[in-house]
Design a protein around this motif. Structure first.
Motif, PDB file in Angstrom:
ATOM      1  N   GLU A 141       6.062 -56.735  -0.964  1.00 58.35           N
ATOM      2  CA  GLU A 141       5.759 -56.038   0.286  1.00 58.35           C
ATOM      3  C   GLU A 141       5.528 -54.546   0.057  1.00 58.35           C
ATOM      4  O   GLU A 141       4.659 -53.941   0.693  1.00 58.35           O
ATOM      5  CB  GLU A 141       6.856 -56.271   1.317  1.00 58.35           C
ATOM      6  CG  GLU A 141       6.971 -57.725   1.751  1.00 58.35           C
ATOM      7  CD  GLU A 141       5.668 -58.284   2.311  1.00 58.35           C
ATOM      8  OE1 GLU A 141       4.931 -57.557   3.022  1.00 58.35           O
ATOM      9  OE2 GLU A 141       5.381 -59.463   2.048  1.00 58.35           O
ATOM     10  N   ALA A 142       6.293 -53.960  -0.853  1.00 57.99           N
ATOM     11  CA  ALA A 142       6.080 -52.543  -1.173  1.00 57.99           C
ATOM     12  C   ALA A 142       4.687 -52.341  -1.762  1.00 57.99           C
ATOM     13  O   ALA A 142       3.980 -51.392  -1.395  1.00 57.99           O
ATOM     14  CB  ALA A 142       7.143 -52.050  -2.146  1.00 57.99           C
ATOM     15  N   LEU A 143       4.278 -53.214  -2.652  1.00 61.89           N
ATOM     16  CA  LEU A 143       2.945 -53.105  -3.253  1.00 61.89           C
ATOM     17  C   LEU A 143       1.851 -53.264  -2.197  1.00 61.89           C
ATOM     18  O   LEU A 143       0.850 -52.552  -2.220  1.00 61.89           O
ATOM     19  CB  LEU A 143       2.780 -54.129  -4.370  1.00 61.89           C
ATOM     20  CG  LEU A 143       3.619 -53.847  -5.618  1.00 61.89           C
ATOM     21  CD1 LEU A 143       3.641 -55.057  -6.547  1.00 61.89           C
ATOM     22  CD2 LEU A 143       3.117 -52.608  -6.344  1.00 61.89           C
ATOM     23  N   ARG A 144       2.046 -54.168  -1.258  1.00 60.55           N
ATOM     24  CA  ARG A 144       1.064 -54.337  -0.165  1.00 60.55           C
ATOM     25  C   ARG A 144       0.949 -53.063   0.659  1.00 60.55           C
ATOM     26  O   ARG A 144      -0.147 -52.621   1.011  1.00 60.55           O
ATOM     27  CB  ARG A 144       1.462 -55.495   0.741  1.00 60.55           C
ATOM     28  CG  ARG A 144       1.219 -56.844   0.138  1.00 60.55           C
ATOM     29  CD  ARG A 144       1.589 -57.927   1.121  1.00 60.55           C
ATOM     30  NE  ARG A 144       1.514 -59.220   0.458  1.00 60.55           N
ATOM     31  CZ  ARG A 144       2.023 -60.334   0.952  1.00 60.55           C
ATOM     32  NH1 ARG A 144       2.639 -60.318   2.116  1.00 60.55           N
ATOM     33  NH2 ARG A 144       1.910 -61.465   0.289  1.00 60.55           N
ATOM     34  N   ALA A 145       2.098 -52.471   0.985  1.00 68.23           N
ATOM     35  CA  ALA A 145       2.091 -51.252   1.788  1.00 68.23           C
ATOM     36  C   ALA A 145       1.423 -50.105   1.026  1.00 68.23           C
ATOM     37  O   ALA A 145       0.661 -49.319   1.606  1.00 68.23           O
ATOM     38  CB  ALA A 145       3.509 -50.874   2.182  1.00 68.23           C
TER      39      ALA A 145
ATOM     40  N   GLY B  98      -2.030 -47.528   1.548  1.00 64.01           N
ATOM     41  CA  GLY B  98      -1.908 -46.076   1.565  1.00 64.01           C
ATOM     42  C   GLY B  98      -0.756 -45.556   2.402  1.00 64.01           C
ATOM     43  O   GLY B  98      -0.762 -44.404   2.834  1.00 64.01           O
ATOM     44  N   LEU B  99       0.252 -46.398   2.640  1.00 60.83           N
ATOM     45  CA  LEU B  99       1.370 -46.008   3.494  1.00 60.83           C
ATOM     46  C   LEU B  99       2.479 -45.319   2.704  1.00 60.83           C
ATOM     47  O   LEU B  99       2.833 -45.768   1.614  1.00 60.83           O
ATOM     48  CB  LEU B  99       1.963 -47.245   4.166  1.00 60.83           C
ATOM     49  CG  LEU B  99       1.023 -48.028   5.073  1.00 60.83           C
ATOM     50  CD1 LEU B  99       1.690 -49.324   5.521  1.00 60.83           C
ATOM     51  CD2 LEU B  99       0.621 -47.189   6.262  1.00 60.83           C
TER      52      LEU B  99
ATOM     53  N   LEU C 235       8.808 -55.977 -13.577  1.00 58.91           N
ATOM     54  CA  LEU C 235       7.356 -55.760 -13.571  1.00 58.91           C
ATOM     55  C   LEU C 235       6.881 -55.235 -12.218  1.00 58.91           C
ATOM     56  O   LEU C 235       5.968 -54.412 -12.149  1.00 58.91           O
ATOM     57  CB  LEU C 235       6.610 -57.041 -13.942  1.00 58.91           C
ATOM     58  CG  LEU C 235       6.716 -57.469 -15.405  1.00 58.91           C
ATOM     59  CD1 LEU C 235       6.049 -58.828 -15.619  1.00 58.91           C
ATOM     60  CD2 LEU C 235       6.099 -56.429 -16.325  1.00 58.91           C
ATOM     61  N   GLU C 236       7.492 -55.718 -11.141  1.00 56.99           N
ATOM     62  CA  GLU C 236       7.143 -55.221  -9.805  1.00 56.99           C
ATOM     63  C   GLU C 236       7.587 -53.769  -9.648  1.00 56.99           C
ATOM     64  O   GLU C 236       6.861 -52.958  -9.066  1.00 56.99           O
ATOM     65  CB  GLU C 236       7.790 -56.087  -8.723  1.00 56.99           C
ATOM     66  CG  GLU C 236       7.183 -57.471  -8.620  1.00 56.99           C
ATOM     67  CD  GLU C 236       7.937 -58.360  -7.650  1.00 56.99           C
ATOM     68  OE1 GLU C 236       9.074 -58.016  -7.250  1.00 56.99           O
ATOM     69  OE2 GLU C 236       7.401 -59.414  -7.297  1.00 56.99           O
TER      70      GLU C 236
ATOM     71  N   ASP D  75       3.844 -47.109 -10.861  1.00 53.91           N
ATOM     72  CA  ASP D  75       2.470 -46.802 -11.272  1.00 53.91           C
ATOM     73  C   ASP D  75       1.569 -46.534 -10.075  1.00 53.91           C
ATOM     74  O   ASP D  75       0.772 -45.595 -10.079  1.00 53.91           O
ATOM     75  CB  ASP D  75       1.885 -47.953 -12.105  1.00 53.91           C
ATOM     76  CG  ASP D  75       2.547 -48.084 -13.466  1.00 53.91           C
ATOM     77  OD1 ASP D  75       3.216 -47.126 -13.910  1.00 53.91           O
ATOM     78  OD2 ASP D  75       2.400 -49.158 -14.088  1.00 53.91           O
ATOM     79  N   ARG D  76       1.711 -47.351  -9.030  1.00 53.21           N
ATOM     80  CA  ARG D  76       0.871 -47.190  -7.846  1.00 53.21           C
ATOM     81  C   ARG D  76       1.192 -45.903  -7.092  1.00 53.21           C
ATOM     82  O   ARG D  76       0.301 -45.228  -6.591  1.00 53.21           O
ATOM     83  CB  ARG D  76       1.031 -48.392  -6.923  1.00 53.21           C
ATOM     84  CG  ARG D  76      -0.316 -48.950  -6.524  1.00 53.21           C
ATOM     85  CD  ARG D  76      -0.205 -50.302  -5.935  1.00 53.21           C
ATOM     86  NE  ARG D  76      -0.340 -51.295  -6.996  1.00 53.21           N
ATOM     87  CZ  ARG D  76      -0.414 -52.588  -6.783  1.00 53.21           C
ATOM     88  NH1 ARG D  76      -0.374 -53.055  -5.564  1.00 53.21           N
ATOM     89  NH2 ARG D  76      -0.539 -53.422  -7.790  1.00 53.21           N
ATOM     90  N   VAL D  77       2.467 -45.568  -7.018  1.00 53.14           N
ATOM     91  CA  VAL D  77       2.881 -44.325  -6.356  1.00 53.14           C
ATOM     92  C   VAL D  77       2.290 -43.129  -7.099  1.00 53.14           C
ATOM     93  O   VAL D  77       1.747 -42.207  -6.484  1.00 53.14           O
ATOM     94  CB  VAL D  77       4.420 -44.235  -6.291  1.00 53.14           C
ATOM     95  CG1 VAL D  77       4.875 -42.835  -5.916  1.00 53.14           C
ATOM     96  CG2 VAL D  77       4.963 -45.249  -5.299  1.00 53.14           C
TER      97      VAL D  77
END
Length: 88
Positions: free
Chosen positions: A9-13, A17-18, A31-32, A38-40
């Protein structure tokens, strides 16, 4: 939602761009967690994990006292987990 879904859910958000305020555990799988970090970094989004004790008023006061030099040079600080006797 179970904690096993936190990472997904964090990756989806983040993909939307939230900015996020996440609860522990950050994710069920390492891994998540790595993917979230990495995404942040890639998107520059503000993210915080909710169990940051420095936000408690008593901890903020201690920080201000240290910064004001009330205790002299502080070399070591120890937390006794006064709040909930739990550390996630």
């Amino acid at each position: 939602m179970s904690y096993a879904e936190n990472g997904v859910e964090a990756l989806r958000a983040l993909d939307l761009g939230l900015p996020l305020c996440l609860e522990t555990p950050l994710a069920h799988r390492l891994l998540e967690c790595d993917a979230i970090v990495d995404r942040v970094r890639a998107r520059g989004l503000p993210v915080q994990v909710a169990e940051q004790n420095f936000l408690f008023p008593i901890e903020a006061m201690k920080t201000r006292l240290v910064e004001a030099g009330v205790f002299g040079d502080v070399l070591v600080v120890e937390n006794d987990y006064w709040g909930f006797r739990y550390h996630g």
